[in-house]
Design a protein around this motif. Sequence first.
Motif, PDB file in Angstrom:
ATOM      1  N   ILE A  62       4.081  -0.404  10.197  1.00 15.34           N
ATOM      2  CA  ILE A  62       4.381   0.632   9.209  1.00 15.34           C
ATOM      3  C   ILE A  62       5.223   1.738   9.843  1.00 15.34           C
ATOM      4  N   ASP A  63       5.948   2.449   8.971  1.00 18.60           N
ATOM      5  CA  ASP A  63       6.782   3.577   9.398  1.00 18.60           C
ATOM      6  C   ASP A  63       6.492   4.738   8.448  1.00 18.60           C
ATOM      7  N   ARG A  64       5.910   5.779   8.974  1.00 14.22           N
ATOM      8  CA  ARG A  64       5.548   6.952   8.165  1.00 14.22           C
ATOM      9  C   ARG A  64       6.698   7.945   8.006  1.00 14.22           C
ATOM     10  N   THR A  65       7.819   7.696   8.664  1.00 13.69           N
ATOM     11  CA  THR A  65       8.945   8.635   8.653  1.00 13.69           C
ATOM     12  C   THR A  65       9.362   8.973   7.219  1.00 13.69           C
ATOM     13  N   GLY A  66       9.440  10.255   6.931  1.00 15.15           N
ATOM     14  CA  GLY A  66       9.918  10.723   5.634  1.00 15.15           C
ATOM     15  C   GLY A  66       8.895  10.661   4.515  1.00 15.15           C
ATOM     16  N   LEU A  67       7.701  10.204   4.785  1.00 14.36           N
ATOM     17  CA  LEU A  67       6.685  10.119   3.733  1.00 14.36           C
ATOM     18  C   LEU A  67       5.905  11.430   3.649  1.00 14.36           C
ATOM     19  N   ALA A  68       5.586  11.812   2.453  1.00 21.02           N
ATOM     20  CA  ALA A  68       4.801  13.036   2.227  1.00 21.02           C
ATOM     21  C   ALA A  68       3.362  12.806   2.667  1.00 21.02           C
ATOM     22  N   PRO A  69       2.705  13.848   3.131  1.00 22.36           N
ATOM     23  CA  PRO A  69       1.294  13.698   3.480  1.00 22.36           C
ATOM     24  C   PRO A  69       0.497  13.217   2.270  1.00 22.36           C
ATOM     25  N   ASP A  70      -0.239  12.112   2.468  1.00 24.88           N
ATOM     26  CA  ASP A  70      -1.004  11.536   1.369  1.00 24.88           C
ATOM     27  C   ASP A  70      -1.687  10.270   1.870  1.00 24.88           C
ATOM     28  N   ASP A  71      -2.526   9.687   1.026  1.00 23.73           N
ATOM     29  CA  ASP A  71      -3.108   8.372   1.280  1.00 23.73           C
ATOM     30  C   ASP A  71      -2.272   7.356   0.513  1.00 23.73           C
ATOM     31  N   TYR A  72      -1.915   6.260   1.164  1.00 20.19           N
ATOM     32  CA  TYR A  72      -1.085   5.223   0.572  1.00 20.19           C
ATOM     33  C   TYR A  72      -1.858   3.901   0.563  1.00 20.19           C
ATOM     34  N   THR A  73      -1.788   3.195  -0.560  1.00 22.08           N
ATOM     35  CA  THR A  73      -2.440   1.887  -0.708  1.00 22.08           C
ATOM     36  C   THR A  73      -1.486   0.950  -1.417  1.00 22.08           C
ATOM     37  N   ASP A  74      -1.426  -0.291  -0.944  1.00 20.41           N
ATOM     38  CA  ASP A  74      -0.595  -1.300  -1.594  1.00 20.41           C
ATOM     39  C   ASP A  74      -1.170  -2.678  -1.288  1.00 20.41           C
ATOM     40  N   ILE A  75      -0.474  -3.709  -1.749  1.00 18.22           N
ATOM     41  CA  ILE A  75      -0.972  -5.078  -1.628  1.00 18.22           C
ATOM     42  C   ILE A  75       0.101  -5.978  -1.009  1.00 18.22           C
ATOM     43  N   ILE A  76      -0.328  -6.818  -0.082  1.00 17.40           N
ATOM     44  CA  ILE A  76       0.485  -7.933   0.408  1.00 17.40           C
ATOM     45  C   ILE A  76      -0.062  -9.168  -0.291  1.00 17.40           C
ATOM     46  N   ALA A  77       0.803  -9.911  -0.988  1.00 17.17           N
ATOM     47  CA  ALA A  77       0.386 -11.114  -1.714  1.00 17.17           C
ATOM     48  C   ALA A  77       0.791 -12.353  -0.925  1.00 17.17           C
ATOM     49  N   VAL A  78      -0.180 -13.232  -0.686  1.00 13.63           N
ATOM     50  CA  VAL A  78       0.085 -14.494  -0.002  1.00 13.63           C
ATOM     51  C   VAL A  78      -0.145 -15.612  -1.016  1.00 13.63           C
ATOM     52  N   THR A  79       0.882 -16.426  -1.248  1.00 12.51           N
ATOM     53  CA  THR A  79       0.764 -17.572  -2.144  1.00 12.51           C
ATOM     54  C   THR A  79       0.990 -18.842  -1.332  1.00 12.51           C
ATOM     55  N   SER A  80       0.397 -19.928  -1.794  1.00 13.15           N
ATOM     56  CA  SER A  80       0.527 -21.193  -1.062  1.00 13.15           C
ATOM     57  C   SER A  80       0.177 -22.356  -1.971  1.00 13.15           C
ATOM     58  N   ASN A  81       0.389 -23.558  -1.446  1.00 19.40           N
ATOM     59  CA  ASN A  81      -0.033 -24.754  -2.167  1.00 19.40           C
ATOM     60  C   ASN A  81      -1.532 -25.001  -1.991  1.00 19.40           C
ATOM     61  N   GLY A  82      -2.226 -24.071  -1.331  1.00 13.31           N
ATOM     62  CA  GLY A  82      -3.665 -24.171  -1.142  1.00 13.31           C
ATOM     63  C   GLY A  82      -4.397 -22.940  -1.638  1.00 13.31           C
ATOM     64  N   GLY A  83      -3.786 -22.225  -2.579  1.00 14.89           N
ATOM     65  CA  GLY A  83      -4.427 -21.042  -3.131  1.00 14.89           C
ATOM     66  C   GLY A  83      -3.634 -19.778  -2.851  1.00 14.89           C
ATOM     67  N   ALA A  84      -4.179 -18.663  -3.256  1.00 17.61           N
ATOM     68  CA  ALA A  84      -3.517 -17.361  -3.091  1.00 17.61           C
ATOM     69  C   ALA A  84      -4.535 -16.343  -2.581  1.00 17.61           C
ATOM     70  N   ALA A  85      -4.012 -15.305  -1.926  1.00 20.99           N
ATOM     71  CA  ALA A  85      -4.879 -14.235  -1.425  1.00 20.99           C
ATOM     72  C   ALA A  85      -4.098 -12.932  -1.418  1.00 20.99           C
ATOM     73  N   ASN A  86      -4.804 -11.844  -1.566  1.00 18.66           N
ATOM     74  CA  ASN A  86      -4.219 -10.510  -1.465  1.00 18.66           C
ATOM     75  C   ASN A  86      -4.804  -9.792  -0.255  1.00 18.66           C
ATOM     76  N   ILE A  87      -3.945  -9.055   0.426  1.00 17.96           N
ATOM     77  CA  ILE A  87      -4.374  -8.229   1.543  1.00 17.96           C
ATOM     78  C   ILE A  87      -4.111  -6.780   1.150  1.00 17.96           C
ATOM     79  N   THR A  88      -5.145  -5.977   1.120  1.00 17.37           N
ATOM     80  CA  THR A  88      -5.011  -4.565   0.794  1.00 17.37           C
ATOM     81  C   THR A  88      -4.532  -3.816   2.035  1.00 17.37           C
ATOM     82  N   VAL A  89      -3.513  -2.975   1.860  1.00 17.28           N
ATOM     83  CA  VAL A  89      -2.968  -2.188   2.962  1.00 17.28           C
ATOM     84  C   VAL A  89      -3.198  -0.709   2.649  1.00 17.28           C
ATOM     85  N   ASP A  90      -3.859  -0.030   3.570  1.00 12.19           N
ATOM     86  CA  ASP A  90      -4.118   1.405   3.433  1.00 12.19           C
ATOM     87  C   ASP A  90      -3.538   2.131   4.638  1.00 12.19           C
ATOM     88  N   MET A  91      -3.018   3.318   4.381  1.00 12.28           N
ATOM     89  CA  MET A  91      -2.560   4.171   5.477  1.00 12.28           C
ATOM     90  C   MET A  91      -2.545   5.609   4.998  1.00 12.28           C
TER      91      MET A  91
END
Length: 181
Positions: free
Chosen positions: A129-158
């Motif tokens: 991650i790169d915090r450069t230029g971001l306002a002070p705050d809590d950030y949350t997002d999702i990394i989505a992994v898809t495959s021929n064997g299912g799908a999963a989400n990874i929650t990203v917090d910073m």
Amino acid sequence: VNWQLTENISWLTTSISSGATSATPIAVVVTVDRTGLAPGQYTENIEFTSDGGDITVPVTMVVPGPTPLLAVNPTSLDFETNATQLLFTIRNSGTGTLTWDISESISWLTLDVTSGTTTNETETITATIDRTGLAPDDYTDIIAVTSNGGAANITVDMTVAPAQLVVVPTTLNFGKFATDK
């Protein structure tokens, strides 16, 4: 009724192959063995011949193909206020080949790998991650992994902490003779 069954099927066995019956039914147990067979559908016939008529019984069996299964660990990444790199893994906990893709649209995150294939090895992905230029705050997002064997989400917090004034040293002592420090 005197009867006989005929089958020449390598993947099939029967409990009995002939007999005589009147009013009491006779059970014939049919067993299949998928060992060593290629994936696909197999269809054959068992032929019953008797002095009371002939019957053909179709037998169908499916040998399933490899079944990949997506496993992602961990399912959340928390960079808190100071971390800039964290790792997660993708592996195939099933059989066959797992083909996977990662999608994310997080402006402050980069991944060193975003797609691949795996049979039984573990793929390690570095999230930076790169915090450069971001306002002070809590950030949350999702990394989505898809495959021929299912799908999963990874929650990203910073967290981007507010800027703080730091003065070093925290005390000044000029003593008897110093005029600047």
